[in-house]
Structures are given as structure tokens and as C-alpha cells.
Enzyme design. Structure first.
Site, short mmCIF file in Angstrom:
data_model
loop_
_atom_site.label_atom_id
_atom_site.label_comp_id
_atom_site.label_asym_id
_atom_site.label_seq_id
_atom_site.Cartn_x
_atom_site.Cartn_y
_atom_site.Cartn_z
N ARG A 177 0.85 -1.20 0.00
CA ARG A 177 0.00 0.00 0.00
C ARG A 177 0.87 1.24 0.00
O ARG A 177 0.58 2.22 -0.68
CB ARG A 177 -0.90 0.03 1.25
N ARG A 183 -1.40 -2.00 -6.88
CA ARG A 183 -0.80 -3.26 -6.41
C ARG A 183 -1.60 -4.49 -6.83
O ARG A 183 -1.11 -5.60 -6.80
CB ARG A 183 -0.63 -3.25 -4.90
N ARG A 210 7.10 -26.39 8.05
CA ARG A 210 7.56 -25.69 6.84
C ARG A 210 8.82 -26.25 6.20
O ARG A 210 9.20 -25.79 5.12
CB ARG A 210 7.76 -24.20 7.18
C1 LIG Z 1 1.84 -28.16 3.83
C2 LIG Z 1 0.84 -27.12 4.23
C3 LIG Z 1 -0.26 -26.89 3.42
C4 LIG Z 1 -1.21 -25.93 3.79
N1 LIG Z 1 -2.28 -25.70 2.98
C5 LIG Z 1 -3.22 -24.79 3.33
C6 LIG Z 1 -4.38 -24.55 2.51
O1 LIG Z 1 -4.54 -25.15 1.47
N2 LIG Z 1 -5.27 -23.62 2.91
C7 LIG Z 1 -5.14 -22.94 4.09
O2 LIG Z 1 -6.00 -22.12 4.44
N3 LIG Z 1 -4.04 -23.13 4.88
C8 LIG Z 1 -3.11 -24.04 4.54
N4 LIG Z 1 -1.99 -24.21 5.34
C9 LIG Z 1 -1.86 -23.38 6.54
C10 LIG Z 1 -2.26 -24.15 7.81
O3 LIG Z 1 -3.62 -24.54 7.76
C11 LIG Z 1 -2.03 -23.29 9.07
O4 LIG Z 1 -2.84 -22.15 9.02
C12 LIG Z 1 -0.61 -22.85 9.20
O5 LIG Z 1 0.28 -23.88 8.93
C13 LIG Z 1 -0.36 -22.30 10.61
O6 LIG Z 1 -0.13 -23.41 11.46
P1 LIG Z 1 -0.92 -23.70 12.81
O7 LIG Z 1 -2.36 -23.38 12.69
O8 LIG Z 1 -0.53 -25.07 13.31
O9 LIG Z 1 -0.24 -22.86 13.84
P2 LIG Z 1 0.12 -21.46 14.42
O10 LIG Z 1 -0.80 -20.39 14.01
O11 LIG Z 1 1.57 -21.33 14.14
O12 LIG Z 1 -0.13 -21.76 15.94
C14 LIG Z 1 0.68 -22.71 16.66
C15 LIG Z 1 -0.22 -23.66 17.43
O13 LIG Z 1 -0.93 -22.90 18.41
C16 LIG Z 1 -2.22 -23.47 18.55
N5 LIG Z 1 -3.22 -22.46 18.17
C17 LIG Z 1 -3.00 -21.30 17.51
N6 LIG Z 1 -4.15 -20.63 17.34
C18 LIG Z 1 -5.12 -21.39 17.90
C19 LIG Z 1 -6.52 -21.25 18.03
N7 LIG Z 1 -7.18 -20.18 17.57
N8 LIG Z 1 -7.19 -22.23 18.65
C20 LIG Z 1 -6.57 -23.31 19.15
N9 LIG Z 1 -5.23 -23.54 19.04
C21 LIG Z 1 -4.51 -22.56 18.43
C22 LIG Z 1 -2.30 -24.69 17.66
O14 LIG Z 1 -1.91 -25.81 18.42
C23 LIG Z 1 -1.27 -24.38 16.61
O15 LIG Z 1 -0.77 -25.54 15.97
C24 LIG Z 1 -1.05 -25.17 5.00
C25 LIG Z 1 0.07 -25.42 5.79
C26 LIG Z 1 1.02 -26.35 5.43
C27 LIG Z 1 2.21 -26.57 6.31
#
Ligand SMILES: Cc1cc2nc3c(=O)[nH]c(=O)nc-3n(C[C@H](O)[C@H](O)[C@H](O)COP(=O)(O)OP(=O)(O)OC[C@H]3O[C@@H](n4cnc5c(N)ncnc54)[C@H](O)[C@@H]3O)c2cc1C
Length: 224
Positions: free
Chosen positions: A92, A165, A192
Site C-alpha cells: 500500500r 498493487r 515448513r
Molecule cells: C503443507 C501445508 C499446506 C497448507 N495448505 C493450506 C491450505 O490449502 N489452505 C489454508 O488455508 N491453509 C493451509 N496451510 C496453513 C495451515 O492450515 C495453518 O494455518 C498454518 O500452517 C499455521 O499453522 P498452525 O495453525 O498449526 O499454527 P500457528 O498459528 O503457528 O499456531 C501454533 C499452534 O498454536 C495453537 N493455536 C494457535 N491458534 C489457535 C486457536 N485459535 N485455537 C486453538 N489452538 C490454536 C495450535 O496448536 C497451533 O498448531 C497449509 C500449511 C502447510 C504446512
């Protein structure tokens, strides 16, 4: 358009001794075993509590910050991790109208580019696999150049950067500063660097992990 490489830089210093002794002192609060602290006790203590599963919450007390240059596709994946803080170059407020855009060439595209870049057209024309490599590379390059041209045209009509953008590509290079606590970093690496993660995301995650593993092997050794 300028092609740049993804890169990673630690913000500040990783003072391993300070981090490990701080974590030991914090962790020993749970057992009131501070009297056991000695010159070489921090690393084995932290290894032990991590193996016991308890240490994951103890290591949340320390954060590490890195500055990453990657493309917007990768940065979008990074910011899905909610347990962290980010400061990112803004499309932005930053204006690419003067110098053009900086982009990251995916390694998969670079492979095709490397195969043909030093060859004369005549030689490429004689090999179907080289023709394919040229087609793939030129499709990518022309698409990016098209985006850049559209952006420049919009800017020349005084359309603001925040509106212009919308034509920028996923390949646009961005700078993002990331702060996670050590637990979140371990979680981030588990997701990752995995084989099913995006190749460019893995490339950046592996660069960060290599730095962290060298500085703090007990926290980031294999089996995170
Ligand atoms: C190979 C791969 C493919 C993916 N493909 C997609 C896709 O197609 N579409 C898509 O939308 N996303 C996708 N993602 C993103 C994925 O769904 C997660 O949003 C992202 O990896 C963040 O990880 P996380 O939610 O484990 O943890 P973070 O946000 O890093 O949080 C760490 C941990 O804290 C806890 N936590 C955090 N927030 C909360 C909460 N609100 N409630 C309860 N526990 C919580 C959980 O235990 C979580 O694992 C992909 C990720 C990977 C690695």
C-alpha cells in the site's frame, strides 16, 4: 524488473549462553532445583525437559527475530502462523513505480532458464526438451513483465500504489521481519521444512533452521 534471491538474516544476536542459562533458571523454578545450576548444566537440563515434553512451554520465554526476503506467496504462508509478530513491506505504502518491481524466480523456473540461457536459439530449436524449457521460462518472464508494465502504466496515470498493487504477481519480492518464541519456531520448522511444504517455503525455512541449529543445537537439533 530485477530478480533477487531469497535471504535470511537474524535481527540482533543469538547469545546462546544467555538463552540457555536463562531457560535453565526459568525451568528449574518448577522443581525448585536452582541449587543444581553449574557451569555445564543448562544444555543437559533443557534437553531433558524437552524430551519429557514439559520443556515446550518453558522455551516460550525466549524469542528470536529474523528478517526474510521472500516472495509474496511465501510471506502469505508465513503470516498464517498466529503465535508471532510481523512487520512487512507494505504494497500500500511502497511505490515500485520508479525502479520497477523486484521478483523472486522460483528455483523450478530457474532450472529451465539455466538450461537455455547460454545457448543460441538455433540449438534450442533443434531439441524439443530445450524448446520446452524456453517456453516455460519465457511464459514466466513475460507474465511478470506484463504485471510490471500494467503497474507502471497505472502509476503513470496517477493511480495510487495501494490500488495499482492489484496487478502485482505472487513472485513480488517482499521483506518481512518475523518474531516467534522458540516453541513456535520449532512448530514452524516442523510444518515448513516438511516434504509436503511449498518448495520455496522450505528453502526459506531451511535457511533459518540452519542458522538456529548452529547457534542453538539443543533447541533445534534433529527431531524438532
Ligand atoms: C503443507 C501445508 C499446506 C497448507 N495448505 C493450506 C491450505 O490449502 N489452505 C489454508 O488455508 N491453509 C493451509 N496451510 C496453513 C495451515 O492450515 C495453518 O494455518 C498454518 O500452517 C499455521 O499453522 P498452525 O495453525 O498449526 O499454527 P500457528 O498459528 O503457528 O499456531 C501454533 C499452534 O498454536 C495453537 N493455536 C494457535 N491458534 C489457535 C486457536 N485459535 N485455537 C486453538 N489452538 C490454536 C495450535 O496448536 C497451533 O498448531 C497449509 C500449511 C502447510 C504446512
Amino acid at each position: 524488473m530485477q530478480i533477487v534471491e531469497p535471504s535470511v538474516q537474524v535481527v540482533g544476536e543469538i547469545d546462546a549462553n544467555h538463552i540457555l542459562t536463562t531457560l535453565e533458571r526459568i525451568g528449574r523454578t518448577c522443581y525448585k532445583s536452582e541449587h543444581k545450576i553449574g557451569p555445564d548444566t543448562a544444555e543437559p537440563f533443557i534437553r531433558k525437559i524437552l524430551m519429557a515434553g514439559h520443556g515446550e512451554s518453558v522455551i516460550e520465554h525466549i524469542t528470536l527475530t529474523v528478517r526474510v526476503v521472500c516472495d509474496r506467496g511465501v510471506s502469505h504462508e508465513i503470516v498464517r502462523h498466529r503465535v508471532g509478530s510481523y512487520s512487512q513491506e507494505s504494497t500500500r505504502y511502497c511505490d515500485y513505480g520508479d525502479k520497477g518491481i523486484r521478483v523472486i524466480m522460483p528455483p523450478a523456473i530457474r532450472t529451465f532458464y539455466d538450461a537455455i540461457c547460454s545457448l543460441p536459439d538455433q540449438e534450442i530449436d533443434n531439441h524439443t526438451d530445450l524448446q520446452r524449457a524456453r517456453d516455460i521460462y519465457t511464459s514466466w518472464r513475460d507474465a511478470i513483465k506484463g504485471c510490471e508494465k500494467a503497474y507502471m502504466d497505472l502509476r503513470s496515470h496517477n493511480v495510487s500504489p495501494q490500488i495499482a498493487r492489484s496487478v502485482l504477481p505472487h513472485a513480488l519480492a517482499t521483506e518481512i521481519v518475523i518474531t516467534y518464541n522458540l516453541r513456535e519456531w520449532r512448530h514452524f520448522f516442523r510444518l515448513r521444512i516438511a516434504i509436503n511444504a511449498h518448495p520455496q517455503m522450505r528453502q526459506v525455512a531451511n535457511q533459518i533452521l540452519e542458522i538456529f541449529r548452529t547457534a542453538l543445537p539443543v533447541i533445534f537439533e534433529s527431531g524438532i
